[in-house]
Design a protein around this motif. Structure first.
Motif, PDB file in Angstrom:
ATOM      1  N   VAL A  96      67.043  -3.107 119.369  1.00  0.00           N
ATOM      2  CA  VAL A  96      67.328  -3.455 117.972  1.00  0.00           C
ATOM      3  C   VAL A  96      66.149  -3.132 117.054  1.00  0.00           C
ATOM      4  CG1 VAL A  96      67.931  -5.308 116.372  1.00  0.00           C
ATOM      5  CG2 VAL A  96      69.024  -5.203 118.624  1.00  0.00           C
ATOM      6  N   PRO A  97      64.947  -3.662 117.312  1.00  0.00           N
ATOM      7  CA  PRO A  97      63.821  -3.285 116.439  1.00  0.00           C
ATOM      8  C   PRO A  97      63.482  -1.806 116.517  1.00  0.00           C
ATOM      9  CG  PRO A  97      63.042  -4.557 118.322  1.00  0.00           C
ATOM     10  CD  PRO A  97      64.528  -4.665 118.313  1.00  0.00           C
ATOM     11  N   ALA A  98      63.721  -1.181 117.671  1.00  0.00           N
ATOM     12  CA  ALA A  98      63.477   0.260 117.791  1.00  0.00           C
ATOM     13  C   ALA A  98      64.379   1.047 116.859  1.00  0.00           C
ATOM     14  CB  ALA A  98      63.696   0.711 119.236  1.00  0.00           C
ATOM     15  N   HIS A  99      65.632   0.657 116.780  1.00  0.00           N
ATOM     16  CA  HIS A  99      66.568   1.329 115.883  1.00  0.00           C
ATOM     17  C   HIS A  99      66.213   1.075 114.422  1.00  0.00           C
ATOM     18  CE1 HIS A  99      70.127   1.962 118.902  1.00  0.00           C
ATOM     19  NE2 HIS A  99      69.098   2.763 119.099  1.00  0.00           N
ATOM     20  N   ILE A 100      65.745  -0.121 114.117  1.00  0.00           N
ATOM     21  CA  ILE A 100      65.347  -0.430 112.741  1.00  0.00           C
ATOM     22  C   ILE A 100      64.166   0.438 112.321  1.00  0.00           C
ATOM     23  CG2 ILE A 100      64.360  -2.201 111.241  1.00  0.00           C
ATOM     24  CD1 ILE A 100      65.989  -4.270 112.800  1.00  0.00           C
ATOM     25  N   VAL A 101      63.178   0.551 113.200  1.00  0.00           N
ATOM     26  CA  VAL A 101      62.010   1.387 112.899  1.00  0.00           C
ATOM     27  C   VAL A 101      62.436   2.841 112.726  1.00  0.00           C
ATOM     28  CG1 VAL A 101      59.838   2.277 113.810  1.00  0.00           C
ATOM     29  CG2 VAL A 101      60.367  -0.144 114.025  1.00  0.00           C
ATOM     30  N   THR A 102      63.317   3.319 113.585  1.00  0.00           N
ATOM     31  CA  THR A 102      63.787   4.701 113.482  1.00  0.00           C
ATOM     32  C   THR A 102      64.496   4.943 112.159  1.00  0.00           C
ATOM     33  OG1 THR A 102      64.034   4.883 115.888  1.00  0.00           O
ATOM     34  CG2 THR A 102      65.239   6.468 114.540  1.00  0.00           C
ATOM     35  N   LEU A 103      65.318   4.005 111.735  1.00  0.00           N
ATOM     36  CA  LEU A 103      66.004   4.134 110.448  1.00  0.00           C
ATOM     37  C   LEU A 103      65.011   4.206 109.300  1.00  0.00           C
ATOM     38  CD1 LEU A 103      69.034   1.690 110.849  1.00  0.00           C
ATOM     39  CD2 LEU A 103      69.116   4.183 110.711  1.00  0.00           C
ATOM     40  N   LEU A 104      63.954   3.407 109.373  1.00  0.00           N
ATOM     41  CA  LEU A 104      62.933   3.432 108.332  1.00  0.00           C
ATOM     42  C   LEU A 104      62.207   4.776 108.298  1.00  0.00           C
ATOM     43  CD1 LEU A 104      61.390  -0.145 108.688  1.00  0.00           C
ATOM     44  CD2 LEU A 104      62.866   0.695 106.851  1.00  0.00           C
ATOM     45  N   VAL A 105      61.929   5.324 109.471  1.00  0.00           N
ATOM     46  CA  VAL A 105      61.263   6.630 109.539  1.00  0.00           C
ATOM     47  C   VAL A 105      62.173   7.718 108.971  1.00  0.00           C
ATOM     48  CG1 VAL A 105      60.358   8.405 111.100  1.00  0.00           C
ATOM     49  CG2 VAL A 105      59.803   6.003 111.496  1.00  0.00           C
ATOM     50  N   VAL A 106      63.441   7.674 109.330  1.00  0.00           N
ATOM     51  CA  VAL A 106      64.407   8.642 108.809  1.00  0.00           C
ATOM     52  C   VAL A 106      64.489   8.526 107.289  1.00  0.00           C
ATOM     53  CG1 VAL A 106      66.851   9.250 108.712  1.00  0.00           C
ATOM     54  CG2 VAL A 106      65.768   8.804 110.919  1.00  0.00           C
ATOM     55  N   TRP A 107      64.584   7.291 106.792  1.00  0.00           N
ATOM     56  CA  TRP A 107      64.640   7.081 105.337  1.00  0.00           C
ATOM     57  C   TRP A 107      63.399   7.642 104.664  1.00  0.00           C
ATOM     58  CZ3 TRP A 107      61.329   4.478 102.080  1.00  0.00           C
ATOM     59  CH2 TRP A 107      61.783   4.282 100.767  1.00  0.00           C
ATOM     60  N   TRP A 108      62.230   7.427 105.243  1.00  0.00           N
ATOM     61  CA  TRP A 108      60.964   7.886 104.683  1.00  0.00           C
ATOM     62  C   TRP A 108      60.962   9.398 104.517  1.00  0.00           C
ATOM     63  CZ3 TRP A 108      56.497   5.141 103.259  1.00  0.00           C
ATOM     64  CH2 TRP A 108      55.350   5.897 103.062  1.00  0.00           C
ATOM     65  N   VAL A 109      61.431  10.107 105.549  1.00  0.00           N
ATOM     66  CA  VAL A 109      61.430  11.576 105.519  1.00  0.00           C
ATOM     67  C   VAL A 109      62.512  12.103 104.584  1.00  0.00           C
ATOM     68  CG1 VAL A 109      61.842  13.660 106.892  1.00  0.00           C
ATOM     69  CG2 VAL A 109      60.409  11.816 107.805  1.00  0.00           C
ATOM     70  N   VAL A 110      63.714  11.565 104.694  1.00  0.00           N
ATOM     71  CA  VAL A 110      64.837  12.070 103.912  1.00  0.00           C
ATOM     72  C   VAL A 110      64.624  11.847 102.417  1.00  0.00           C
ATOM     73  CG1 VAL A 110      67.295  11.753 103.398  1.00  0.00           C
ATOM     74  CG2 VAL A 110      66.517  11.878 105.768  1.00  0.00           C
ATOM     75  N   THR A 111      64.147  10.675 102.052  1.00  0.00           N
ATOM     76  CA  THR A 111      64.001  10.346 100.631  1.00  0.00           C
ATOM     77  C   THR A 111      62.628  10.688 100.068  1.00  0.00           C
ATOM     78  OG1 THR A 111      63.181   8.087 101.010  1.00  0.00           O
ATOM     79  CG2 THR A 111      65.584   8.407 100.969  1.00  0.00           C
ATOM     80  N   PHE A 172      77.500  -7.617 126.943  1.00  0.00           N
ATOM     81  CA  PHE A 172      77.910  -7.778 125.555  1.00  0.00           C
ATOM     82  C   PHE A 172      76.893  -7.158 124.599  1.00  0.00           C
ATOM     83  CE2 PHE A 172      80.572 -11.833 126.533  1.00  0.00           C
ATOM     84  CZ  PHE A 172      81.534 -11.022 127.115  1.00  0.00           C
ATOM     85  N   ALA A 173      75.602  -7.348 124.892  1.00  0.00           N
ATOM     86  CA  ALA A 173      74.568  -6.783 124.033  1.00  0.00           C
ATOM     87  C   ALA A 173      74.634  -5.260 124.034  1.00  0.00           C
ATOM     88  CB  ALA A 173      73.185  -7.249 124.497  1.00  0.00           C
ATOM     89  N   THR A 174      74.860  -4.673 125.197  1.00  0.00           N
ATOM     90  CA  THR A 174      74.971  -3.216 125.300  1.00  0.00           C
ATOM     91  C   THR A 174      76.174  -2.710 124.516  1.00  0.00           C
ATOM     92  OG1 THR A 174      73.973  -3.277 127.511  1.00  0.00           O
ATOM     93  CG2 THR A 174      75.184  -1.286 126.908  1.00  0.00           C
ATOM     94  N   ALA A 175      77.299  -3.417 124.630  1.00  0.00           N
ATOM     95  CA  ALA A 175      78.505  -3.014 123.911  1.00  0.00           C
ATOM     96  C   ALA A 175      78.300  -3.079 122.403  1.00  0.00           C
ATOM     97  CB  ALA A 175      79.677  -3.900 124.338  1.00  0.00           C
ATOM     98  N   LEU A 176      77.655  -4.131 121.926  1.00  0.00           N
ATOM     99  CA  LEU A 176      77.427  -4.288 120.486  1.00  0.00           C
ATOM    100  C   LEU A 176      76.480  -3.205 119.957  1.00  0.00           C
ATOM    101  CD1 LEU A 176      77.147  -8.175 120.171  1.00  0.00           C
ATOM    102  CD2 LEU A 176      79.024  -6.715 119.404  1.00  0.00           C
ATOM    103  N   LEU A 177      75.435  -2.910 120.706  1.00  0.00           N
ATOM    104  CA  LEU A 177      74.505  -1.864 120.281  1.00  0.00           C
ATOM    105  C   LEU A 177      75.189  -0.506 120.223  1.00  0.00           C
ATOM    106  CD1 LEU A 177      71.279  -2.847 122.253  1.00  0.00           C
ATOM    107  CD2 LEU A 177      71.555  -2.839 119.781  1.00  0.00           C
TER     108      LEU A 177
END
Length: 297
Positions: A96-111, A172-177
């Protein structure tokens, strides 16, 4: 224009296309944004991909570290950590935090740190010739083909099998992710940032080949001993990248990925209550696909 106007920094800012693109979000120049001609280069795109993998590994290790320390210091034992259900669960939560950090990095580069519109730059829209129903239909078709492949080739138990079978909470956690974060993060990384940069530098064919290979490759460790699952992941990867290449938009690929994962995640959650024991050794994706086929046949 007067001499003073020409020398005015404010005037230059308004009339320079690059400055208008970056700093005037409401300007009509946004209509010229082309997702296939991104304002980032191949180096930045590859760096985003590397960071996404590094952060994922690091966060999963960090998430399980407190539990390892607890067992070593309080319980005075670290035996069986490799198969410890709690440690596996904490590691999954680390995604979960790994995906959040990745999204922030993607946002930083794209925008470019907020200077450009995010969704329009990555092509988050529907093309005229490819709507939502086509995306859903293609996802179901890919899942059906996956059924045939996995039933024909079979395969051994995979690493993901062991993770899913370790506990119900991990299942369940794997399915939700697989539904909530994975399709969004993976599509933005691979086909939102990486693909257009490679396509501009190397051409469409090589970009499709490389992105498809990289996407399948990062999943290979989970499924390397199951040829059927590897084949399905590769098929999905190529299909998602081809859709992105042919439509010039990212949203169709995301919806296909979401539906493909969503059907399997639903079965993964329901299966322990209607089927056999979750501990029965089956290939993770192959197991899900075969279960789906049994529901329909």
């Amino acid at each position: 224009m007067s001499t003073n106007d020409a020398a005015s920094p404010d005037k230059l800012l308004i009339e320079t296309p690059e400055a208008t693109y970056d700093q005037q979000p409401s300007h009509p120049a946004l209509a010229t944004i082309d997702p296939d001609n991104p304002p980032w280069g191949i180096f930045q795109a590859i760096l985003v991909w590397i960071i996404s993998i590094a952060v994922l590994i690091f966060m999963q290790l960090v998430a399980g570290l407190p539990y390892v320390i607890y067992k070593a210091v309080v319980l005075k034992s670290t035996a069986g950590l490799a198969t410890d259900a709690n440690l596996i669960f904490f590691s999954i939560l680390g995604v979960v935090p790994a995906h959040i950090v990745t999204l922030l990095v993607v946002w930083w580069v794209v925008t470019n740190r907020g200077r450009r519109p995010f969704w329009q730059t990555v092509g988050w829209s529907w093309p005229q010739n490819f709507g939502p129903w086509k995306a859903v239909g293609l996802a179901v078709l890919l899942l059906g083909v996956g059924v045939l492949i996995t039933q024909s080739l079979g395969g051994k138990e995979t690493q993901l099998d062991q993770i899913i079978a370790s506990s119900l909470k991990t299942r369940f956690a794997t399915a939700l992710l697989a539904v909530v974060t994975a399709p969004l993060v993976e599509e933005l990384t691979f086909r939102g940032v990486l693909y257009p940069a490679l396509q501009r530098a190397l051409g469409m064919i090589w970009a499709v080949v490389l992105v498809s290979a990289l996407f399948a490759g990062v999943h290979l460790l989970q499924y390397f001993d199951n040829l059927g699952v590897v084949a399905v992941i590769t098929l999905l990867s190529v299909s998602l990248t081809l859709v992105r290449a042919k439509t010039g938009r990212l949203l169709p690929s995301f919806v296909i990925h979401l539906v493909f994962n969503g059907i399997q995640a639903t079965v993964l959650i329901v299966q322990p209550f209607v089927g056999k024991s979750a501990a029965e050794p089956k290939a993770a994706v192959g197991f899900l696909i075969r279960t789906v086929s049994k529901l329909f046949i």
